[in-house]
Design an enzyme around this catalytic site. Structure first.
Site, PDB file in Angstrom:
ATOM      1  N   THR A 140     -47.178 -38.803  18.247  1.00 24.25           N
ATOM      2  CA  THR A 140     -47.028 -39.767  19.337  1.00 24.25           C
ATOM      3  C   THR A 140     -48.371 -40.326  19.804  1.00 24.25           C
ATOM      4  O   THR A 140     -49.402 -39.642  19.710  1.00 24.25           O
ATOM      5  CB  THR A 140     -46.324 -39.078  20.526  1.00 24.25           C
ATOM      6  N   ASP A 141     -48.329 -41.530  20.356  1.00 24.97           N
ATOM      7  CA  ASP A 141     -49.542 -42.126  20.943  1.00 24.97           C
ATOM      8  C   ASP A 141     -50.042 -41.329  22.143  1.00 24.97           C
ATOM      9  O   ASP A 141     -51.188 -41.460  22.560  1.00 24.97           O
ATOM     10  CB  ASP A 141     -49.291 -43.589  21.345  1.00 24.97           C
ATOM     11  N   GLU A 142     -49.178 -40.476  22.715  1.00 19.33           N
ATOM     12  CA  GLU A 142     -49.559 -39.764  23.939  1.00 19.33           C
ATOM     13  C   GLU A 142     -50.696 -38.775  23.703  1.00 19.33           C
ATOM     14  O   GLU A 142     -51.349 -38.346  24.650  1.00 19.33           O
ATOM     15  CB  GLU A 142     -48.340 -39.077  24.554  1.00 19.33           C
ATOM     16  N   TYR A 166     -46.581 -31.753  27.216  1.00 18.45           N
ATOM     17  CA  TYR A 166     -45.951 -32.314  26.009  1.00 18.45           C
ATOM     18  C   TYR A 166     -47.009 -32.871  25.066  1.00 18.45           C
ATOM     19  O   TYR A 166     -47.070 -32.498  23.883  1.00 18.45           O
ATOM     20  CB  TYR A 166     -44.949 -33.422  26.404  1.00 18.45           C
ATOM     21  N   LYS A 170     -48.226 -31.722  21.237  1.00 18.06           N
ATOM     22  CA  LYS A 170     -48.166 -32.595  20.051  1.00 18.06           C
ATOM     23  C   LYS A 170     -49.567 -32.735  19.433  1.00 18.06           C
ATOM     24  O   LYS A 170     -49.717 -32.735  18.206  1.00 18.06           O
ATOM     25  CB  LYS A 170     -47.604 -33.977  20.432  1.00 18.06           C
TER      26      LYS A 170
END
Ligand code: NAD
Ligand code: TYD
Length: 354
Positions: A140-142, A166, A170
């Site tokens: 994810t970009d997060e 989260y 990741k």
């Protein structure tokens, strides 16, 4: 012909990806391993469940003996790892679960792939693998953290600065994928996508939550000022990007999958209300999410230049198609918004009015 293990295939993106592969690549054999947590539902796959190329196994990616049995029995040569705990708000409540599943689960999968694909499994210096094997980690970009308003979009070599439990889990899983590639030569790649939307997204996430609340004339809970920006990609475009990486990506590489559709949450909610003919008075500003990232945006250059991938859907048409899908799938919506979802909603949003 590939024998693909898809983990988390009963969730939102995984179920769309299974459908996409079955429709776009007749030669695949697909094994879907999913623990069926609160977010995983076989209702997402009813239309393809009897396809002879597809098999569902209920199980946990942390269960190594089960993984060993699946790799051996199905001669798996490809892994696409979607399985994860995915909701930032839940990660704030229970970070340990995210560490356990997202990091521990990914490492267990990597280890199983290493053991089954390495030509000499007992030789720690062996960097040769069975032909055609590959591991794709869906990230994810997060992991890049929060982007200031005017800053250029994140590139694949931008530093990892995750802010939520989260995104930290990741980012950590991504680092294990990198380490398995660097240390053992395991053929791995990583995709980092922006926010997805589309059919079968569980109602806890922004777009389906706002559609369903608006339809029920319930308040739309916007965190803080609602000016946080996300980049939104229609889920089918994420599926085509993942297939492009599987087909032509380089092992050891990371691929950002961005949409160049940056909108604030307030803009998104207004578009949904407008489309449904509902008043903006339904918007309710509630207490902000702790550590809320202000903006995400991805530089797409690598995947577009090297793999020729482009999103096929425009945001407004895809949002309308998504709204129509939720309008036309009452039974699915009722199944997802059962008592446990109502309990979650009551607990999560009860004390949130500032
Ligand atoms: P989701 O929450 O809808 O689905 C997750 C699936 O994983 C569920 O079916 C669940 O049952 C399964 N699962 C959870 N723990 C498991 C375990 N221990 N073993 C086996 N299965 C397990 O998530 P999603 O939105 O479809 O996201 C899929 C992947 O894509 C995730 O890895 C997520 O980090 C990533 N991603 C999502 C988005 C997005 O906008 N949704 C964006 C970028 C990346
Ligand atoms: P979400 O769908 O949870 O995805 P992510 O946090 O992974 O980006 O949330 C998208 C944005 O919408 C995020 O800025 C938080 C915001 N949001 C709300 O304002 N209200 C809500 O009820 C939810 C679920 C999200």
């Amino acid at each position: 012909m590939r024998n693909v293990l898809i983990t988390g295939g009963a969730g939102f993106i995984g179920s769309n990806f299974i459908r996409y592969l079955l429709n776009h690549d007749a030669a695949e054999k697909l094994v879907n391993l999913d623990a069926l947590t609160y977010a995983g539902h076989l209702e997402n796959l009813v239309d393809i469940q009897s396809d002879s190329r597809y098999l569902f196994i209920q199980g946990d990616i942390r269960n190594r003996p089960l993984l060993d049995a699946l790799f051996a029995e199905h001669e798996l040569d490809t892994v696409v790892n979607f399985a994860a705990e995915t909701h930032v708000d839940r990660s704030i409540e229970d970070p340990a679960l995210f560490l356990n599943v997202n990091v521990g689960g990914t490492q267990t999968l990597l280890e199983a792939a290493l053991q089954h694909w390495r030509l000499k499994p007992d030789d720690k210096h062996c960097r040769e693998y069975r032909r055609g094997c590959g591991f794709l980690q869906v990230s994810t970009d997060e992991v890049y953290g929060s982007l200031p308003p005017a800053a250029p979009s994140f590139r694949e070599d931008s530093p990892l600065k995750p802010n939520s439990p989260y995104s930290a889990s990741k980012a950590s899983a991504d680092q294990f994928v990198r380490a398995y590639h660097q240390t053992y030569g395991l053929p791995c790649s990583i995709s980092r996508c922006c926010n997805n939307f589309g059919p079968y997204q569980f109602p806890e996430k922004l777009i389906p939550l706002m559609i369903l609340n608006a339809l029920a004339d319930k308040p739309l809970p916007l965190y803080g000022d609602g000016l946080q920006i996300r980049d939104w990609l229609y889920v089918e475009d994420q599926c085509s990007a993942l297939k492009a990486i599987l087909d032509n990506g380089q092992f050891g590489d990371i691929y950002n999958i961005g949409a160049t559709n940056e909108f604030s949450n307030l803009e998104i909610v207004r578009m949904i209300l407008h489309e449904l003919g509902k008043p903006e008075s339904l918007i309710e500003h509630v207490v902000d999410r702790p550590g809320h990232d202000r903006r995400y945006a991805l530089d797409n250059s690598r995947i577009t230049n090297e793999l020729g991938w482009r999103p096929a859907h425009t945001f407004r048409k895809a949002l309308k198609a998504t709204i129509d899908w939720y309008l036309n799938n009452h039974t699915w919506v009722e199944q997802m918004t059962n008592t446990s979802y109502q309990d979650y909603y009551a607990r999560m949003y009860a004390a949130d009015t500032p």
